[in-house]
Design an enzyme around this catalytic site. Structure first.
Site, mmCIF file in Angstrom:
data_model
loop_
_atom_site.group_PDB
_atom_site.id
_atom_site.type_symbol
_atom_site.label_atom_id
_atom_site.label_comp_id
_atom_site.label_asym_id
_atom_site.label_seq_id
_atom_site.Cartn_x
_atom_site.Cartn_y
_atom_site.Cartn_z
ATOM 1 N N CYS A 67 0.811 -1.228 0.000
ATOM 2 C CA CYS A 67 0.000 0.000 0.000
ATOM 3 C C CYS A 67 0.837 1.268 0.000
ATOM 4 O O CYS A 67 0.663 2.149 -0.845
ATOM 5 C CB CYS A 67 -1.007 -0.007 1.144
ATOM 6 S SG CYS A 67 -0.319 0.117 2.807
ATOM 7 N N HIS A 117 -3.107 1.381 6.736
ATOM 8 C CA HIS A 117 -3.247 1.236 5.285
ATOM 9 C C HIS A 117 -3.353 2.623 4.666
ATOM 10 O O HIS A 117 -3.848 3.552 5.297
ATOM 11 C CB HIS A 117 -4.497 0.405 4.974
ATOM 12 C CG HIS A 117 -4.660 0.028 3.534
ATOM 13 N ND1 HIS A 117 -3.768 -0.768 2.863
ATOM 14 C CD2 HIS A 117 -5.627 0.354 2.631
ATOM 15 C CE1 HIS A 117 -4.184 -0.941 1.605
ATOM 16 N NE2 HIS A 117 -5.305 -0.262 1.445
ATOM 17 N N HIS A 129 -5.613 1.581 -4.429
ATOM 18 C CA HIS A 129 -4.762 1.010 -3.388
ATOM 19 C C HIS A 129 -4.300 -0.389 -3.753
ATOM 20 O O HIS A 129 -4.829 -1.022 -4.659
ATOM 21 C CB HIS A 129 -5.491 1.031 -2.033
ATOM 22 C CG HIS A 129 -6.622 0.058 -1.931
ATOM 23 N ND1 HIS A 129 -6.703 -0.880 -0.943
ATOM 24 C CD2 HIS A 129 -7.731 -0.136 -2.699
ATOM 25 C CE1 HIS A 129 -7.812 -1.594 -1.079
ATOM 26 N NE2 HIS A 129 -8.445 -1.156 -2.147
#
Length: 153
Positions: A67, A117, A129
């Site tokens: 990520c 994240h 993402h």
């Protein structure tokens, strides 16, 4: 019947050129806000161009990403530097309200006050993402309200 309109001569050609030269020298680039907006737009395009790239823990491109590796790579290509981890990226951004988010801003997912994240905001409640092992970079609706937003300076 014809109407004649007289247009006064306001500046000579030489003074107009001088004025343009002074303006160019006084402000050689974009204002910081415009430069940041341009970087955000470019980072968003770069992230979107990685659609389908496989997730790999610790990878920061150009063919595999985790990520924060995706956000790092996208902003690096846009001429901005970010730290490696999602939490460090959050600490480096200017924190903004959801109402102020724009395409290219970063979306930070958190739990218990800790960022776990990150992705690139795509507009309309969606984020680019790199989700997790076995998945690929993709555009997805933001699935939780536990998000913070950051603008890369």
């Amino acid at each position: 019947m014809s109407a004649h309109i007289r247009i006064p001569r306001m500046v000579s050609r030489a003074s107009a050129v001088s004025a343009l030269t002074v303006a160019a020298v006084a402000s050689p680039g974009c204002p910081p806000e415009a430069e940041a907006a341009t970087a955000s737009a470019k980072a968003l395009k770069v992230a979107a161009s990685k659609k389908g790239a496989p997730y790999k823990y610790g990878a920061a491109g150009p063919n595999r990403f985790d990520c924060s590796g995706l956000t790092l790579y996208a902003y690096k290509r846009a001429g901005k530097r970010l730290p490696r981890t999602a939490a460090a990226q959050y600490n480096r951004t200017r924190h903004i309200a959801a109402a102020s988010r724009k395409g290219g801003d970063l979306v930070f997912f958190h739990s218990g006050g800790s960022v776990y994240h990150v992705g690139v905001y795509a507009g309309s409640g969606r984020v680019w993402h790199a989700p997790k092992t076995g998945e690929v970079v993709r555009l997805e609706r933001i699935w939780t309200r536990k998000v913070w937003y950051g603008h890369v300076r």
